[in-house]
Design a protein around this motif. Structure first.
Motif, PDB file in Angstrom:
ATOM      1  N   UNK A  34     -43.390  73.301  24.173  1.00  0.00           N
ATOM      2  CA  UNK A  34     -42.088  73.850  24.502  1.00  0.00           C
ATOM      3  C   UNK A  34     -41.644  74.676  23.300  1.00  0.00           C
ATOM      4  N   UNK A  35     -40.773  75.639  23.527  1.00  0.00           N
ATOM      5  CA  UNK A  35     -40.328  76.508  22.434  1.00  0.00           C
ATOM      6  C   UNK A  35     -39.728  75.706  21.283  1.00  0.00           C
ATOM      7  N   UNK A  36     -38.980  74.628  21.593  1.00  0.00           N
ATOM      8  CA  UNK A  36     -38.354  73.836  20.543  1.00  0.00           C
ATOM      9  C   UNK A  36     -39.353  72.942  19.803  1.00  0.00           C
ATOM     10  N   UNK A  37     -40.595  72.863  20.275  1.00  0.00           N
ATOM     11  CA  UNK A  37     -41.626  72.080  19.595  1.00  0.00           C
ATOM     12  C   UNK A  37     -42.530  72.951  18.728  1.00  0.00           C
ATOM     13  N   UNK A  38     -42.470  74.254  18.904  1.00  0.00           N
ATOM     14  CA  UNK A  38     -43.383  75.138  18.189  1.00  0.00           C
ATOM     15  C   UNK A  38     -43.157  75.124  16.684  1.00  0.00           C
ATOM     16  N   UNK A  39     -41.919  75.269  16.233  1.00  0.00           N
ATOM     17  CA  UNK A  39     -41.649  75.297  14.795  1.00  0.00           C
ATOM     18  C   UNK A  39     -42.020  73.971  14.129  1.00  0.00           C
ATOM     19  N   UNK A  40     -41.622  72.815  14.684  1.00  0.00           N
ATOM     20  CA  UNK A  40     -42.052  71.564  14.043  1.00  0.00           C
ATOM     21  C   UNK A  40     -43.583  71.440  13.989  1.00  0.00           C
ATOM     22  N   UNK A  41     -44.265  71.845  15.038  1.00  0.00           N
ATOM     23  CA  UNK A  41     -45.720  71.751  15.075  1.00  0.00           C
ATOM     24  C   UNK A  41     -46.350  72.659  14.026  1.00  0.00           C
ATOM     25  N   UNK A  42     -45.877  73.889  13.914  1.00  0.00           N
ATOM     26  CA  UNK A  42     -46.398  74.810  12.901  1.00  0.00           C
ATOM     27  C   UNK A  42     -46.096  74.315  11.492  1.00  0.00           C
ATOM     28  N   UNK A  43     -44.902  73.738  11.309  1.00  0.00           N
ATOM     29  CA  UNK A  43     -44.528  73.212   9.998  1.00  0.00           C
ATOM     30  C   UNK A  43     -45.427  72.041   9.615  1.00  0.00           C
ATOM     31  N   UNK A  78     -35.275  70.189  10.209  1.00  0.00           N
ATOM     32  CA  UNK A  78     -35.383  69.664   8.852  1.00  0.00           C
ATOM     33  C   UNK A  78     -35.352  70.835   7.867  1.00  0.00           C
ATOM     34  N   UNK A  79     -35.087  70.514   6.618  1.00  0.00           N
ATOM     35  CA  UNK A  79     -35.041  71.555   5.584  1.00  0.00           C
ATOM     36  C   UNK A  79     -36.397  72.233   5.409  1.00  0.00           C
ATOM     37  N   UNK A  80     -37.490  71.471   5.545  1.00  0.00           N
ATOM     38  CA  UNK A  80     -38.813  72.072   5.387  1.00  0.00           C
ATOM     39  C   UNK A  80     -39.128  73.013   6.553  1.00  0.00           C
ATOM     40  N   UNK A  81     -38.602  72.731   7.740  1.00  0.00           N
ATOM     41  CA  UNK A  81     -38.767  73.664   8.865  1.00  0.00           C
ATOM     42  C   UNK A  81     -38.024  74.967   8.598  1.00  0.00           C
ATOM     43  N   UNK A  82     -36.838  74.861   8.028  1.00  0.00           N
ATOM     44  CA  UNK A  82     -36.069  76.057   7.684  1.00  0.00           C
ATOM     45  C   UNK A  82     -36.854  76.881   6.660  1.00  0.00           C
ATOM     46  N   UNK A  83     -37.395  76.211   5.640  1.00  0.00           N
ATOM     47  CA  UNK A  83     -38.189  76.913   4.625  1.00  0.00           C
ATOM     48  C   UNK A  83     -39.404  77.576   5.258  1.00  0.00           C
ATOM     49  N   UNK A  84     -40.096  76.867   6.141  1.00  0.00           N
ATOM     50  CA  UNK A  84     -41.273  77.437   6.797  1.00  0.00           C
ATOM     51  C   UNK A  84     -40.883  78.676   7.614  1.00  0.00           C
ATOM     52  N   UNK A  85     -39.824  78.539   8.405  1.00  0.00           N
ATOM     53  CA  UNK A  85     -39.446  79.661   9.277  1.00  0.00           C
ATOM     54  C   UNK A  85     -39.028  80.886   8.474  1.00  0.00           C
ATOM     55  N   UNK A  86     -38.361  80.695   7.359  1.00  0.00           N
ATOM     56  CA  UNK A  86     -37.907  81.823   6.548  1.00  0.00           C
ATOM     57  C   UNK A  86     -39.018  82.434   5.708  1.00  0.00           C
ATOM     58  N   UNK A  87     -39.893  81.602   5.177  1.00  0.00           N
ATOM     59  CA  UNK A  87     -40.908  82.092   4.238  1.00  0.00           C
ATOM     60  C   UNK A  87     -42.246  82.418   4.881  1.00  0.00           C
ATOM     61  N   UNK A 113     -47.701  87.657   0.954  1.00  0.00           N
ATOM     62  CA  UNK A 113     -47.872  86.430   1.716  1.00  0.00           C
ATOM     63  C   UNK A 113     -48.232  85.285   0.777  1.00  0.00           C
ATOM     64  N   UNK A 114     -49.147  85.534  -0.175  1.00  0.00           N
ATOM     65  CA  UNK A 114     -49.545  84.512  -1.138  1.00  0.00           C
ATOM     66  C   UNK A 114     -48.342  84.045  -1.946  1.00  0.00           C
ATOM     67  N   UNK A 115     -47.481  84.988  -2.330  1.00  0.00           N
ATOM     68  CA  UNK A 115     -46.282  84.637  -3.083  1.00  0.00           C
ATOM     69  C   UNK A 115     -45.344  83.775  -2.240  1.00  0.00           C
ATOM     70  N   UNK A 116     -45.179  84.115  -0.968  1.00  0.00           N
ATOM     71  CA  UNK A 116     -44.309  83.326  -0.098  1.00  0.00           C
ATOM     72  C   UNK A 116     -44.882  81.938   0.174  1.00  0.00           C
ATOM     73  N   UNK A 117     -46.211  81.831   0.255  1.00  0.00           N
ATOM     74  CA  UNK A 117     -46.836  80.508   0.404  1.00  0.00           C
ATOM     75  C   UNK A 117     -46.561  79.680  -0.851  1.00  0.00           C
ATOM     76  N   UNK A 118     -46.646  80.299  -2.018  1.00  0.00           N
ATOM     77  CA  UNK A 118     -46.362  79.589  -3.266  1.00  0.00           C
ATOM     78  C   UNK A 118     -44.904  79.135  -3.321  1.00  0.00           C
TER      79      UNK A 118
END
Length: 131
Positions: A34-43, A78-87, A113-118
């Motif tokens: 579901x769309x609301x499960x995609x970000x948590x799964x990717x994170x 979660x805060x880590x999901x926000x970080x993942x979605x933004x970075x 991209x490497x910098x954003x992963x870091x």
């Protein structure tokens, strides 16, 4: 926008929703997210990738994964999901790739991209220490 890179099969393909063996012995395909499960799964997949790369400790991954799961159950991000979605999310969205498709020995997609992963990795460390 990030440049392109060849996707390898050295990384984790992502989170599977646990297919069981069928009568033919094969695995069932994971149900569509579901769309609301995609970000948590990717994170969660990104956290697994960071740990596999030695960039996140098992304890940090466990803390952050637990936060993602409990936040999802509570109907919030979660805060880590926000970080993942933004970075990370914005950089990979147009490319059709995920962190898990980047082999451990390959350079990342681009310098930006490497910098954003870091930066995402640093955020993961900071967030895990606050949990």
């Amino acid at each position: 926008a990030a440049g392109t890179a060849a996707a390898g099969d050295g990384g984790d393909a992502g989170v599977s929703a646990g297919g069981a063996a069928g009568a033919g012995g094969g695995r069932r395909a994971a149900p569509a997210l579901e769309e609301d499960q995609e970000l948590p799964t990717l994170t969660l997949s990104a956290l697994r990738w960071l740990q596999d790369q030695g960039r996140l400790s098992p304890e940090e991954k466990q803390l952050l994964s637990h936060d993602v799961i409990t936040s999802m159950a509570a109907g919030r991000m979660s805060a880590v999901e926000v970080a993942y979605s933004l970075l990370i999310g914005d950089l990979t969205e147009g490319e059709g790739i995920t962190l898990q498709q980047v082999p451990p020995s390959a350079p990342l997609i681009s310098e930006a991209f490497d910098e954003d992963v870091a930066i995402f990795e640093a955020q993961c460390h900071r967030l895990a220490s606050s949990l």
